[in-house]
Design a protein around this motif. Structure first.
Motif, PDB file in Angstrom:
ATOM      1  N   CYS A  24       6.237  -6.554 -11.615  1.00  0.00           N
ATOM      2  CA  CYS A  24       6.780  -7.354 -10.365  1.00  0.00           C
ATOM      3  C   CYS A  24       8.149  -8.297 -11.140  1.00  0.00           C
ATOM      4  O   CYS A  24       8.921  -8.546 -10.343  1.00  0.00           O
ATOM      5  CB  CYS A  24       6.009  -8.086  -9.885  1.00  0.00           C
ATOM      6  SG  CYS A  24       4.518  -6.894  -8.814  1.00  0.00           S
ATOM      7  N   TYR A  25       7.695  -9.059 -12.022  1.00  0.00           N
ATOM      8  CA  TYR A  25       8.627  -9.870 -12.624  1.00  0.00           C
ATOM      9  C   TYR A  25       9.859  -9.439 -13.079  1.00  0.00           C
ATOM     10  O   TYR A  25      11.032  -9.859 -12.739  1.00  0.00           O
ATOM     11  CB  TYR A  25       7.851 -10.847 -13.822  1.00  0.00           C
ATOM     12  CG  TYR A  25       8.943 -11.432 -14.665  1.00  0.00           C
ATOM     13  CD1 TYR A  25       9.435 -12.571 -14.228  1.00  0.00           C
ATOM     14  CD2 TYR A  25       9.386 -11.033 -15.952  1.00  0.00           C
ATOM     15  CE1 TYR A  25      10.388 -13.380 -14.901  1.00  0.00           C
ATOM     16  CE2 TYR A  25      10.208 -11.542 -16.625  1.00  0.00           C
ATOM     17  CZ  TYR A  25      10.901 -12.805 -16.311  1.00  0.00           C
ATOM     18  OH  TYR A  25      11.724 -13.622 -16.733  1.00  0.00           O
ATOM     19  N   TYR A  28       5.430  -9.487  -5.485  1.00  0.00           N
ATOM     20  CA  TYR A  28       4.306 -10.264  -6.087  1.00  0.00           C
ATOM     21  C   TYR A  28       2.992  -9.676  -5.454  1.00  0.00           C
ATOM     22  O   TYR A  28       2.072  -9.569  -6.080  1.00  0.00           O
ATOM     23  CB  TYR A  28       4.604 -11.765  -6.370  1.00  0.00           C
ATOM     24  CG  TYR A  28       5.511 -12.022  -7.523  1.00  0.00           C
ATOM     25  CD1 TYR A  28       4.996 -11.697  -9.046  1.00  0.00           C
ATOM     26  CD2 TYR A  28       6.692 -12.578  -7.343  1.00  0.00           C
ATOM     27  CE1 TYR A  28       5.868 -12.016  -9.883  1.00  0.00           C
ATOM     28  CE2 TYR A  28       7.259 -12.971  -8.373  1.00  0.00           C
ATOM     29  CZ  TYR A  28       7.119 -12.346  -9.775  1.00  0.00           C
ATOM     30  OH  TYR A  28       7.836 -12.708 -10.816  1.00  0.00           O
ATOM     31  N   SER A  71      13.167 -10.369 -11.457  1.00  0.00           N
ATOM     32  CA  SER A  71      14.339 -10.772 -12.187  1.00  0.00           C
ATOM     33  C   SER A  71      15.644  -9.915 -12.485  1.00  0.00           C
ATOM     34  O   SER A  71      16.765 -10.506 -12.348  1.00  0.00           O
ATOM     35  CB  SER A  71      13.702 -11.584 -13.537  1.00  0.00           C
ATOM     36  OG  SER A  71      13.176 -10.321 -14.266  1.00  0.00           O
TER      37      SER A  71
END
Length: 92
Positions: free
Chosen positions: A34-35, A48, A39
């Motif tokens: 998810c990060y 998230y 990003s």
């Protein structure tokens, strides 16, 4: 006798460690994915929440599989320990 108890204790600690990693790693991997989505691809932050839910589900599935393998090993040990034990359906 003392060595056997020590090895059994070490085996139990290893199983607890494996269960802990089995619970933690899928959640961390989903959150890391998810990060990366947020990003690198500018995905919305609600991703998230989905990653957390999928990570918890994967953790529960993995923990259940570890539990089944432990139960299966214990059943094998029980069968090997006392093959002459008389059960309800075994009368002779």
């Amino acid at each position: 006798m003392e060595v056997r108890n020590a090895s059994k204790l070490i085996g139990q600690f290893a199983m607890v460690g494996q269960l802990g990693l089995s619970l933690l790693m899928p959640l961390l991997m989903c959150l890391f994915a998810c990060y990366l989505l947020v990003s690198k691809l500018s995905a919305p932050l609600w991703v998230y929440i989905i990653g957390f839910i999928l990570g918890i589900g994967a953790s529960m599935t993995t923990a259940y599989k570890v539990y089944l393998s432990v139960v299966h090993k214990e059943e094998k040990k029980k069968i090997k320990k006392d093959p002459n034990e008389v059960y309800f359906s075994k009368h002779i």
